[in-house]
Design an enzyme around this catalytic site. Structure first.
Site, mmCIF file in Angstrom:
data_model
loop_
_atom_site.group_PDB
_atom_site.id
_atom_site.type_symbol
_atom_site.label_atom_id
_atom_site.label_comp_id
_atom_site.label_asym_id
_atom_site.label_seq_id
_atom_site.Cartn_x
_atom_site.Cartn_y
_atom_site.Cartn_z
ATOM 1 N N ASN A 8 0.999 -6.180 -1.841
ATOM 2 C CA ASN A 8 -0.284 -6.735 -1.407
ATOM 3 C C ASN A 8 -0.044 -8.230 -1.158
ATOM 4 O O ASN A 8 0.004 -9.019 -2.093
ATOM 5 C CB ASN A 8 -1.319 -6.502 -2.519
ATOM 6 C CG ASN A 8 -2.685 -7.050 -2.165
ATOM 7 O OD1 ASN A 8 -2.868 -7.653 -1.093
ATOM 8 N ND2 ASN A 8 -3.642 -6.865 -3.053
ATOM 9 N N ARG A 91 -0.863 -2.975 1.467
ATOM 10 C CA ARG A 91 -2.288 -3.174 1.690
ATOM 11 C C ARG A 91 -2.422 -3.970 2.985
ATOM 12 O O ARG A 91 -1.872 -5.061 3.116
ATOM 13 C CB ARG A 91 -2.885 -3.972 0.545
ATOM 14 C CG ARG A 91 -4.346 -4.176 0.745
ATOM 15 C CD ARG A 91 -4.929 -4.978 -0.363
ATOM 16 N NE ARG A 91 -6.374 -4.974 -0.242
ATOM 17 C CZ ARG A 91 -7.161 -5.482 -1.146
ATOM 18 N NH1 ARG A 91 -6.665 -6.005 -2.228
ATOM 19 N NH2 ARG A 91 -8.469 -5.461 -0.966
ATOM 20 N N HIS A 179 -12.823 -3.627 1.397
ATOM 21 C CA HIS A 179 -12.648 -3.123 0.018
ATOM 22 C C HIS A 179 -12.592 -1.596 -0.023
ATOM 23 O O HIS A 179 -12.904 -0.976 -1.044
ATOM 24 C CB HIS A 179 -13.780 -3.611 -0.926
ATOM 25 C CG HIS A 179 -13.758 -5.080 -1.196
ATOM 26 N ND1 HIS A 179 -14.905 -5.858 -1.179
ATOM 27 C CD2 HIS A 179 -12.742 -5.922 -1.468
ATOM 28 C CE1 HIS A 179 -14.574 -7.116 -1.439
ATOM 29 N NE2 HIS A 179 -13.271 -7.184 -1.613
ATOM 30 N N ARG A 239 -17.363 -17.776 -0.602
ATOM 31 C CA ARG A 239 -17.951 -17.411 0.699
ATOM 32 C C ARG A 239 -19.455 -17.216 0.538
ATOM 33 O O ARG A 239 -19.896 -16.732 -0.503
ATOM 34 C CB ARG A 239 -17.318 -16.107 1.214
ATOM 35 C CG ARG A 239 -15.838 -16.222 1.492
ATOM 36 C CD ARG A 239 -15.221 -14.858 1.799
ATOM 37 N NE ARG A 239 -14.171 -14.526 0.850
ATOM 38 C CZ ARG A 239 -13.604 -13.335 0.718
ATOM 39 N NH1 ARG A 239 -13.997 -12.329 1.484
ATOM 40 N NH2 ARG A 239 -12.661 -13.121 -0.169
#
Ligand code: ADP
Length: 394
Positions: A8, A91, A179, A239
């Site tokens: 990842n 990923r 996700h 964010r």
């Protein structure tokens, strides 16, 4: 032993895990990370029982980029543990409109995925860098891409569109959702944890430094709070979540903010950090007595409650709500605040079970199930990789 390496890769870190894959059964063997790439590189790894296997720092020039980090970690795994993976699962944030399932990576697939860089300019190039590195170092090694968008690809047209001219949809401006590996894992765990609920209407909330929620109908994603990018929906560590595009026009036109600076602002300066002026980390906010910290936590729960209302509408009701990821798994306070916002749907918290972080945190008479289920995106990637290997698709 046959092993699968899961990678990842982000901009400054590469997380890796090794799974044993004997007789089709996966066992986690090592979990590690190289962080501070190019600045203060450090390799850290542990075994599943928490035993530290390595904590080593390097000079910036020794681990200057993602391929160098891979070389270091793969070298360490090879030399110390004799691991030569039979496959690498990656990923990858974006599969675009085309990839709704994990895929074995060929040159053609990689070219497709590189074309998606404009859709995820911050993440996609980092995710693909290790793929290229393995391709040149070990050309025959099967590599599998597992996408954050894939689990949402079966959304209906209404959920997948923005109200803008259709040609933008055709060129890829869609409500993808992210996700997905986490939600896919949660959907699979629910089959064990609460099989009767797994068949029903569930909201899963992945609340980490990135945060989103997913509406699951019989284990399939039908709606997500995230859309075209990982900016929409819930406020996050740094964010803003949902924001009127008029604010962005204001920043661009009136404040003369260059697009690149706007991007950095939206990804790095907003959310809990921007609101509180203290920290993006819920642990810091919980520990603070500053009213701005409390406001930021209250705002997070308020927005989660609003978005849950929207997802419950998409589902036509709600049978259960699942908390996962760093905040969802660890913050009893945030869970309690969010469940309060679900009260109108009937949700009732068991404060003792919540404080203890138990798997089921609903009061006995709550008509809505409330669960805390740790996510495991890496295991999901290993499962997909093994499934493709066993299907002989390489
Ligand atoms: P990511 O993988 O996206 O970096 P995580 O799922 O690990 O994110 O979540 C990280 C966030 O989880 C931290 O920023 C912090 O806000 C929150 N968190 C982690 N541990 C705790 C804790 N014990 N209590 C409250 N919040 C926590």
């Amino acid at each position: 032993m046959d092993t699968i390496l899961v990678v990842n890769a982000g901009s400054s870190s590469v997380k890796f895990q090794v799974f044993g894959a004997e007789t089709g059964h996966l066992t986690r063997l090592v979990k590690g990370e190289i962080d501070g790439i190019g600045t203060r590189p450090g390799m850290h790894a542990e075994s599943p029982d928490g035993t530290r296997l390595i904590d080593e720092t390097f000079e910036p020039a020794q681990v200057a980029d993602v391929p160098a980090a891979l070389e270091k970690s793969a070298g360490w795994l090879r030399e110390l543990h004799g691991f030569e993976p039979i496959a690498v699962g990656h990923r990858v944030v974006h599969g675009g409109p085309k990839y709704g399932l994990p895929v074995l990576i060929s040159e053609t697939v990689l070219a497709d995925l590189e074309r998606l860089v404009p859709l995820a300019p911050l993440h996609q190039p980092n995710n693909l860098a290790p793929v290229r590195a393995f391709m040149s170092r070990s050309p025959g090694l099967p590599q599998i891409a597992c996408f954050d968008t894939a689990f949402h690809r079966a959304h209906g047209a209404l959920a997948d569109h923005y109200a803008i001219p259709e040609h933008f949809y055709a060129e890829g401006v869609r409500r993808y959702g992210f996700h997905g590996l986490s939600y896919e894992f949660i959907a699979s765990r629910l089959l064990d944890v609460a099989p009767e609920i797994a068949a029903g209407r569930v909201i899963a909330a992945h609340l980490g430094s990135g945060a989103s929620m997913c509406a699951l109908l019989a284990g399939r994603s039908v709606e997500s709070t995230m859309g075209f990018s990982a900016l929409d929906g819930l406020p996050m560590g740094t964010r803003p979540g949902q924001i009127d595009p008029g604010v962005l026009l204001y920043l661009l036109e009136q404040k003369k903010m260059p697009p690149r600076q706007l991007q950095d602002f939206l990804y790095g300066e907003c959310g809990l950090k921007g609101l509180s002026g203290i920290s993006n980390d819920v642990r810091d906010l919980e520990a603070s007595t500053d009213s701005r910290a409390q406001f930021a936590l209250g705002y997070f729960a308020y927005r989660a409650g609003l978005e849950a209302g929207a997802l419950a509408a998409a589902l036509g009701g709600l049978d259960a709500f699942v908390f996962t990821a760093g905040i969802g798994e660890n913050s009893a306070l945030v869970r309690a605040k969010i469940v309060e916002k679900l009260g109108w749907l009937g949700a009732v918290l068991d404060p003792r079970a919540n404080a203890a972080g138990e798997q089921s945190i609903a009061a006995r008479d709550s008509p809505i199930g409330l669960y805390v289920i740790p996510t495991d995106e890496e295991l999901m990637i290993a499962r997909h990789s093994l499934a493709l290997l066993m299907a002989g698709q390489w």
